[in-house]
Design a protein around this motif. Structure first.
Motif, PDB file in Angstrom:
ATOM      1  N   GLY A  18      -0.824  -5.026  -6.542  1.00 55.75           N
ATOM      2  CA  GLY A  18      -0.860  -4.198  -5.338  1.00 55.75           C
ATOM      3  C   GLY A  18      -0.248  -4.859  -4.106  1.00 55.75           C
ATOM      4  N   LYS A  19       0.522  -5.923  -4.293  1.00 55.77           N
ATOM      5  CA  LYS A  19       1.091  -6.660  -3.150  1.00 55.77           C
ATOM      6  C   LYS A  19       2.109  -5.819  -2.380  1.00 55.77           C
ATOM      7  N   SER A  20       3.029  -5.187  -3.105  1.00 54.56           N
ATOM      8  CA  SER A  20       4.039  -4.381  -2.411  1.00 54.56           C
ATOM      9  C   SER A  20       3.391  -3.167  -1.754  1.00 54.56           C
ATOM     10  N   THR A  21       2.371  -2.641  -2.406  1.00 55.43           N
ATOM     11  CA  THR A  21       1.632  -1.506  -1.828  1.00 55.43           C
ATOM     12  C   THR A  21       1.066  -1.905  -0.461  1.00 55.43           C
ATOM     13  N   ARG A  69      -5.240  -5.839 -10.263  1.00 57.53           N
ATOM     14  CA  ARG A  69      -5.414  -4.500  -9.717  1.00 57.53           C
ATOM     15  C   ARG A  69      -6.779  -3.912 -10.071  1.00 57.53           C
ATOM     16  N   GLY A 128       1.869  -6.644 -10.355  1.00 61.74           N
ATOM     17  CA  GLY A 128       1.300  -5.299 -10.433  1.00 61.74           C
ATOM     18  C   GLY A 128      -0.066  -5.152  -9.793  1.00 61.74           C
TER      19      GLY A 128
HETATM   20  P1  ADP Z   1       2.900  -5.758  -7.010  1.00 65.47           P
HETATM   21  O1  ADP Z   1       3.831  -5.665  -5.858  1.00 65.47           O
HETATM   22  O2  ADP Z   1       1.698  -6.613  -6.763  1.00 65.47           O
HETATM   23  O3  ADP Z   1       3.576  -6.178  -8.278  1.00 65.47           O
HETATM   24  P2  ADP Z   1       2.619  -2.891  -6.573  1.00 65.47           P
HETATM   25  O4  ADP Z   1       1.977  -2.838  -5.233  1.00 65.47           O
HETATM   26  O5  ADP Z   1       4.056  -2.567  -6.626  1.00 65.47           O
HETATM   27  O6  ADP Z   1       2.304  -4.287  -7.283  1.00 65.47           O
HETATM   28  O7  ADP Z   1       1.861  -1.878  -7.525  1.00 65.47           O
HETATM   29  C1  ADP Z   1       0.475  -1.949  -7.778  1.00 65.47           C
HETATM   30  C2  ADP Z   1       0.088  -0.953  -8.835  1.00 65.47           C
HETATM   31  O8  ADP Z   1       0.195   0.349  -8.307  1.00 65.47           O
HETATM   32  C3  ADP Z   1       0.998  -1.030 -10.044  1.00 65.47           C
HETATM   33  O9  ADP Z   1       0.325  -1.686 -11.083  1.00 65.47           O
HETATM   34  C4  ADP Z   1       1.280   0.389 -10.422  1.00 65.47           C
HETATM   35  O10 ADP Z   1       0.456   0.749 -11.508  1.00 65.47           O
HETATM   36  C5  ADP Z   1       0.830   1.217  -9.234  1.00 65.47           C
HETATM   37  N1  ADP Z   1       1.951   1.882  -8.561  1.00 65.47           N
HETATM   38  C6  ADP Z   1       2.898   1.322  -7.795  1.00 65.47           C
HETATM   39  N2  ADP Z   1       3.738   2.225  -7.297  1.00 65.47           N
HETATM   40  C7  ADP Z   1       3.321   3.416  -7.778  1.00 65.47           C
HETATM   41  C8  ADP Z   1       3.772   4.753  -7.621  1.00 65.47           C
HETATM   42  N3  ADP Z   1       4.826   5.055  -6.872  1.00 65.47           N
HETATM   43  N4  ADP Z   1       3.095   5.725  -8.277  1.00 65.47           N
HETATM   44  C9  ADP Z   1       2.014   5.430  -9.033  1.00 65.47           C
HETATM   45  N5  ADP Z   1       1.526   4.195  -9.200  1.00 65.47           N
HETATM   46  C10 ADP Z   1       2.169   3.184  -8.596  1.00 65.47           C
END
Ligand code: ADP
Ligand code: MG
Length: 262
Positions: free
Chosen positions: A46-49, A212, A44
């Motif tokens: 922000g890696k996928s982000t 995060r 959680g």
């Molecule tokens: P990771 O891939 O490192 O597990 P993500 O990049 O998926 O993490 O997400 C990082 C944070 O952003 C998450 O903790 C979540 O709270 C937030 N997040 C992810 N996607 C969304 C979204 N579509 N809308 C709102 N918040 C989001």
């Protein structure tokens, strides 16, 4: 060294009805041509982000991303994205799954068809071209998903925990396999993983992210003195443990301070 990807001061905030979530804060790094970087960080963080911004699935609001020297929006460079689940279509044969992206991009030619057959052959799937995904093991399906990405000839590959749905044994094998395939094809890649051993056995560098909002805590270059630098040889090398402890410590410092705040 030639940079294929360059990020500078990249931040990202999700805007939702519940409010704002800062997911990334001031991320800067470069990926060199042919380099393999592993990105590790707490769940959680922000890696996928980060990967979604690089491949243009999310709009870049703060900071700069350049691919081959061009701003993300003007870049025509093909970025391949491989996800956790292989997402193969059961109603298509393996070969037809592999050429799906080529079809979508109107890039299906005699040459690209030949390339698809070649890749399937080289990576042990030649006999399965006419099979359906359900007839293949999880590891084989993951290889098909990689070939589907490779056949588009992307210059940069983004891999988001691509092995995490596999059992441990398969995951080791497929991880090694895919690492070797990427090296052989000379691809530049970013691999997101929560598996430290995977990161250390495959990458040239490991980037450790904080909780995060993700910031870069540390970048660790991995240097192994090996005659033959393979994932398996790395796991048996004395440096492996040292790197493992180093990355573990970086990650856990974070966890320790988070516990203190509870
Ligand atoms: P990771 O891939 O490192 O597990 P993500 O990049 O998926 O993490 O997400 C990082 C944070 O952003 C998450 O903790 C979540 O709270 C937030 N997040 C992810 N996607 C969304 C979204 N579509 N809308 C709102 N918040 C989001
Ligand atoms: Mg993720």
């Amino acid at each position: 060294m030639e940079q294929v990807l360059h990020l500078q001061h990249v931040s990202y905030t999700y805007h939702t009805l519940d409010g704002e979530t800062l997911a990334l804060s001031d991320i800067s790094f470069s990926l060199n041509k042919g380099e393999f970087i592993a990105i590790v960080g707490p769940s959680g963080c922000g890696k996928s982000t980060l990967l979604s911004l690089i491949c243009g699935l999310l709009p870049l609001e703060q900071g700069m991303i350049r691919i081959n020297g061009k701003m993300l929006r003007e870049s025509t460079t093909n970025v391949g994205y491989m996800l956790q689940h292989d997402e193969l279509f059961e109603w298509r044969t393996i070969y037809n799954n592999v050429i799906l992206g080529l079809e979508v991009q109107h890039a299906l030619t005699a040459r690209t068809r030949k390339h698809a057959h070649e890749l399937l052959g080289i990576y042990g799937l030649g006999d399965f071209e006419n099979s359906r995904p359900s007839e293949l093991s999880g590891g084989m399906r993951q290889r098909v998903a990689l070939i589907r990405t490779l056949v588009l000839d992307p210059e940069i590959l983004l891999l988001d925990e691509p092995f995490s749905a596999l059992d441990y044994q398969t995951r080791l094998q497929v991880g090694d396999d895919i690492g070797q395939i990427l090296r052989k094809e000379g691809k530049s890649a970013l691999l997101v993983t929560h598996d430290l051993s995977e990161a250390i056995s495959l990458a040239d560098r490991v980037i450790v992210l904080s909780r995060r909002p993700a910031t870069i805590k540390q970048t660790i270059p991995l240097v192994f003195k090996l005659d033959e630098d393979t994932p398996m040889n790395r796991r048996n090398a004395p440096e492996f443990k040292t790197y493992f402890n180093l990355v573990w410590k970086e990650l856990n410092e974070d966890e320790a301070s988070a516990r203190e705040n509870i």
